[in-house]
Structure formats: C-alpha cells, structure tokens
Design a protein around this motif. Structure first.
Motif, short mmCIF file in Angstrom:
data_model
loop_
_atom_site.label_atom_id
_atom_site.label_comp_id
_atom_site.label_asym_id
_atom_site.label_seq_id
_atom_site.Cartn_x
_atom_site.Cartn_y
_atom_site.Cartn_z
N ASP A 196 -10.10 -44.48 -36.64
CA ASP A 196 -10.70 -45.07 -35.44
C ASP A 196 -10.56 -46.59 -35.46
OD1 ASP A 196 -12.56 -44.62 -33.02
OD2 ASP A 196 -13.64 -46.12 -34.19
N ASN A 197 -10.76 -47.20 -36.62
CA ASN A 197 -10.68 -48.65 -36.70
C ASN A 197 -9.27 -49.18 -36.55
OD1 ASN A 197 -13.41 -48.91 -37.01
ND2 ASN A 197 -13.30 -50.17 -38.84
N THR A 225 -6.67 -53.17 -33.81
CA THR A 225 -5.41 -53.56 -33.18
C THR A 225 -5.66 -54.14 -31.80
OG1 THR A 225 -4.13 -51.90 -34.40
CG2 THR A 225 -3.17 -52.74 -32.36
N LEU A 226 -6.51 -53.46 -31.01
CA LEU A 226 -6.81 -53.95 -29.67
C LEU A 226 -7.69 -55.20 -29.71
CD1 LEU A 226 -7.44 -50.65 -27.67
CD2 LEU A 226 -5.44 -52.13 -27.58
N PRO A 263 -2.92 -56.04 -37.51
CA PRO A 263 -2.31 -57.15 -36.76
C PRO A 263 -0.95 -57.56 -37.32
CG PRO A 263 -4.62 -57.61 -37.18
CD PRO A 263 -4.27 -56.39 -37.99
N VAL A 264 -0.80 -57.51 -38.65
CA VAL A 264 0.48 -57.87 -39.24
C VAL A 264 1.56 -56.87 -38.86
CG1 VAL A 264 1.71 -58.28 -41.42
CG2 VAL A 264 -0.67 -59.02 -41.17
N VAL A 265 1.20 -55.56 -38.92
CA VAL A 265 2.15 -54.52 -38.52
C VAL A 265 2.50 -54.66 -37.05
CG1 VAL A 265 2.43 -52.03 -38.18
CG2 VAL A 265 1.41 -52.89 -40.30
N PHE A 323 1.28 -48.82 -29.54
CA PHE A 323 0.33 -47.86 -28.96
C PHE A 323 0.55 -46.46 -29.53
CE2 PHE A 323 0.35 -50.74 -25.00
CZ PHE A 323 -0.62 -51.55 -25.55
N TYR A 324 1.81 -46.07 -29.73
CA TYR A 324 2.12 -44.76 -30.31
C TYR A 324 1.48 -44.60 -31.68
CZ TYR A 324 5.79 -43.29 -26.99
OH TYR A 324 6.47 -42.87 -25.89
#
Length: 490
Positions: free
Chosen positions: A302-303, A308-309, A442-444, A461-462
């Motif tokens: 979930d995190n 990411t968002l 964030p790095v990915v 998003f995928y």
C-alpha cells in the motif's frame, strides 16, 4: 439481569477476576455515554491535528522542490519536458521564482525526496518499544518537535548544498519515525474495541488533511512569498502543536486528570483481558506470526503507491500535465481530500458492521483492505491511458487515492486487533518494511521517467498497481482479526 446490573453501575464494583461484567452481560460491554464529552474523542481530535502537522512537515518539500530547481537546467537534462500542452488558452503569466534556485540533477532530486525515509525507517521499531516501556505521549511530542525544528533549518541546508539537505531530511525522518508507533501504543490503552475503527481513523485522517492543506498552501506560499517561507510557516506550526500536546494528553485513562469516572471505567472494562501484563516482549512469537507478516506485506504494498504519488504527484502535474505552480498544489491535494473523507466514513461503517451487523473483525478488515487496495490499482492503471486529458487524469488519480482511504479500517489498524499490548511495536515492525517504498520508490520512479514522457509514467503506474493487488490478496489469505495467544498474559 443485565438491565439490573447496568442500572446499579456494577462496573464500578470489584468482581472476581474470573467473572467480569462483560462476561455476565455482553450488552453491558457496549455501554456508552455521550460521545462529545469524552476525553478519548478529545484525544482523537488532538491526534488529528498532530498528524496534520506531521504531513505538512513531510510533504511541503514535494511542492517547494519544483520552485527550488533551475528549470533551464532541468530542460537541458530531459530534452523537451512538455509532454502535454499547457491547459490555459492564453499564455500563462511569467512565474518569477522567489528564493534561491539550484542546478540539482534529476537523480539528486530523487535522493532528496527519498532521504526522509532513511531516517524514518531507523526509529520505527525502537519507537514502538520505547512507547511500550515509557508511554507514547512524550515520544510522539518530542519526535514532532524535532522534525519541526529541522524543518526551520531547511533553507539554510539547501544553500549549503544538496548533500546537506539530504542529511537534514534524514534527521527529520528520525523524528517522525516514532509518531505512528507511539500513537498506536496510546490507542491500545484508550480505544474500546468497538470504537477502534472510528477513533484511529479520525486521528490518522489528519495525515490526509495535512496533505490536502500543505500541497495547495505550499504552492501559494511559493508563488506569493518565496519557497523558504513554506518551511518557516510549517515549522512554527509544528512547535505550537507540540506545546498543546504536552499540556493536554496523558498516556493512559488512569493518568488523565480531567477524565470522568464513568469514561475511565468504561475504557478499562472494555479492554479487560486484552492487555498483557508481561514485561518481556514476545519477539520470537511476533516474528513467527503469519498474521503479522500479512500486515507487513499489505503495509509495504500500500505504501509503495502512497509514497510514489505523495512525493512525485506535484512533479507529474507540473512536468507532464503542464499545470502551473498554483494549480499544481490544489490539484495535487484533491486526491487526499477524498481519501480524508473516506477514512472517516470507513471507520464509522467498519464499527457499525461489527457492532450492529455482527461481522467478525477479520472479515471487516479484509473487506476494507481489498477495496482499499485493488480499487486504487484499477484507477491508477487507467490514469496511464488517458494521455493529456488533464481533467480525466485528475479524476482518476483522485478516485484512486480516495478509495485508498478505506484500507485504514483494514490492515492499517489490524495491529491493535491481534495484539493491543504490542500494537506500537507491531506498527514499528510493519512500518519499517513499509518505509522501504518511500526510500526507493521515488528513485525508481525517477529512473523510469528520465525523459518525462507519458509512456514512462505509465510504467510507474503499472508497477504501483501490481504491487497493490499483490498486497491485498496476501492479506486476505493470511490476515486475521482475533487476539493472538502470544499477545496476552498466561
């Protein structure tokens, strides 16, 4: 018999340890007094604003960083950064940046955004243990106080260089790392079982409210003042809240100076038999517990989407959908407003399902986890297919994040169900794993979006959606809602 006992307030008399009132009269276990006079709801309100502060301190950099970076340098790195046409029919007014700007690379920005979580992960388990041993009040208060002080120093550290800013963000993470474990430990002593969903959802909804407020407000502050004021304003706000917290809160109902006898007795009796008196933490049993690992997996997955968002949505709004800094803040905050509302609604519905409809705790937690994780995954994938339709992108991201609020009444509070005495430690463990997405996510994402194209963001998003679905399924199969044997006295 039950009616007679309730009228005589037998709950205030001493009963044999083997014969408790809620055993004689199950309905007495649910007896409640007027809600808004209750200290536990005052605690929920203060915790709401506490987590509001926590997330204003955490999120502000996501918007301010857009204004801190030299746009000419970014354009040279990424080629043509404008994936979509600007949304205004006329030329937008020139945004004169106020405050220093820096020529940090895209990789440096990714490390700056993720640095917070390198400190955050360190204090999760120690925070849960310290809250168990010494109480959560001081731990949570000083954790937020430290973060607020470091936030005030952000402009100075940025001037010294991005490595100094990374170090400061790590220190901020150390302070905030204790907040959720400490709050879980407090609620394990304050929240009656049939009110847990409501009380905990309301208190943690403050995090979403902090995001809702800080994203647009940060944009306005950057536009009308300068980006350093974002950190000055939110830092002072954090210190002010800490003063109220130290003054008004106590670790347990027994220690509170103004709580009524009726409320104190009700809370204590409702938790009878659920709290352990053992001084030794059953570490081996915790690490071997499959229900604990079910929460770990769900929390991690979930995190991944959440962080990411949270860290990159302002960048996506600015660089892909071409909203200006003022629009960016408001549109980035919109998803979290929906999440805030659904968190509170979910808490009310979850308690209603258990109290009135006789759903088991396990079933309720799994229903809310499934909807709260698979629903967001579906709309997140859909966001990658709407191209430059900015309105539809905002709608889909909003629905995705809104549905995510339901999981708060799912796996997010399951720690208190299966082991209330060790809820702070359990949250420290699960949140340690769940902090990894904040460090690497964030790095990915930045590595996948070097050219800032819609196709690249679709891959981001995928990945987030697939991870979300896996976590929901794992928790549904292996999660439980009953008190574990290792969590109570023997």
């Amino acid at each position: 018999m039950c009616l007679y006992l309730e009228r005589k307030n037998l709950i205030q008399f001493d009963l044999p340890s083997s014969l408790h009132l809620h055993t004689l009269c199950p309905h007495s276990f649910n007896r409640k007094a007027p809600v808004f006079c209750y200290v536990r709801w005052h605690l929920a309100a203060l915790a709401f604003f506490g987590f509001f502060v926590v997330y204003t301190l955490r999120v502000a950099l996501s918007v301010a960083l857009v204004e801190m970076i030299d746009s000419n340098v970014t354009s040279k790195q990424n080629g043509s950064i404008a994936a979509c046409a600007p949304h205004s029919n006329s030329s937008p007014p020139l945004n004169v940046r106020k405050g220093h700007v820096y020529n940090w690379t895209s990789d440096a920005q990714g490390w700056i955004l993720g640095a917070f979580f390198y400190g955050y992960i360190v204090t999760q388990i120690p925070g849960g243990y310290l809250a168990l041993r010494f109480g959560g009040k001081l731990l949570l208060g000083f954790g937020i106080m430290g973060t607020a002080v470091f936030t005030l120093l952000t402009p100075l550290s940025a001037d010294l260089g991005y490595k100094h800013l990374i170090a400061l963000r790590v220190l901020e993470g150390l302070g905030e790392g204790v907040t959720f474990p400490a709050m879980h430990a407090i609620w394990s002593k304050w929240a009656p079982p049939l009110e847990r969903s409501r009380l905990i959802s309301v208190s943690y909804a403050g995090a979403q409210f902090g995001t809702v407020v800080s994203l647009p407000l940060s944009g306005l502050i950057c536009y009308y003042l300068a980006w350093p004021y974002v950190f000055y304003i939110f830092g002072v706000l954090g210190i002010s809240w800490c003063i109220l917290w130290f003054w008004l809160v106590s670790d347990t109902p027994e220690k509170h100076k103004t709580i009524s006898d009726a409320e104190r007795d009700y809370i204590i009796s409702s938790l009878e038999g659920q709290l352990s008196s053992k001084n030794i933490v059953p570490w081996a049993a915790i690490w071997k517990s499959l229900p604990v690992w079910a929460i770990v997996v769900a929390h991690f997955c979930d995190n991944w989407t959440t962080y990411t968002l949270l860290t990159l949505l302002p960048t996506y709004m600015t660089e892909i959908l071409q909203f200006d800094i003022k629009e960016n803040g408001f549109l980035s905050a919109l998803p979290y407003l929906g999440c805030l509302l659904f968190m509170i609604i979910a808490g009310l519905v979850a308690d209603f399902m258990m109290e009135k409809l006789n759903f088991t705790t396990s079933v309720v937690r799994k229903i809310f986890t499934l909807i709260g994780m698979i629903g967001p995954a579906v709309f997140l994938v859909a966001t990658g297919y709407i191209g430059c339709n900015g309105l539809l992108a905002v709608v889909f991201v909003t629905i995705s994040t809104t549905l995510g609020g339901l999981s708060t009444s799912g796996f997010s509070i399951n720690h208190v169900d299966i082991a209330p005495s060790y809820a702070g430690i359990l949250l420290g463990i699960t949140n340690t794993f769940a902090t990894i997405p904040g460090m690497v996510g964030p790095v990915v994402a930045k590595s996948f979006t070097q050219d800032n194209t819609i196709a690249e963001w679709k891959n981001v998003f995928y990945i987030a959606a697939a991870i979300d679905v896996f976590g929901a399924v794992f928790f549904t199969v292996f999660g439980e809602g009953v008190l574990q044997g290792w969590a109570i006295s023997r």
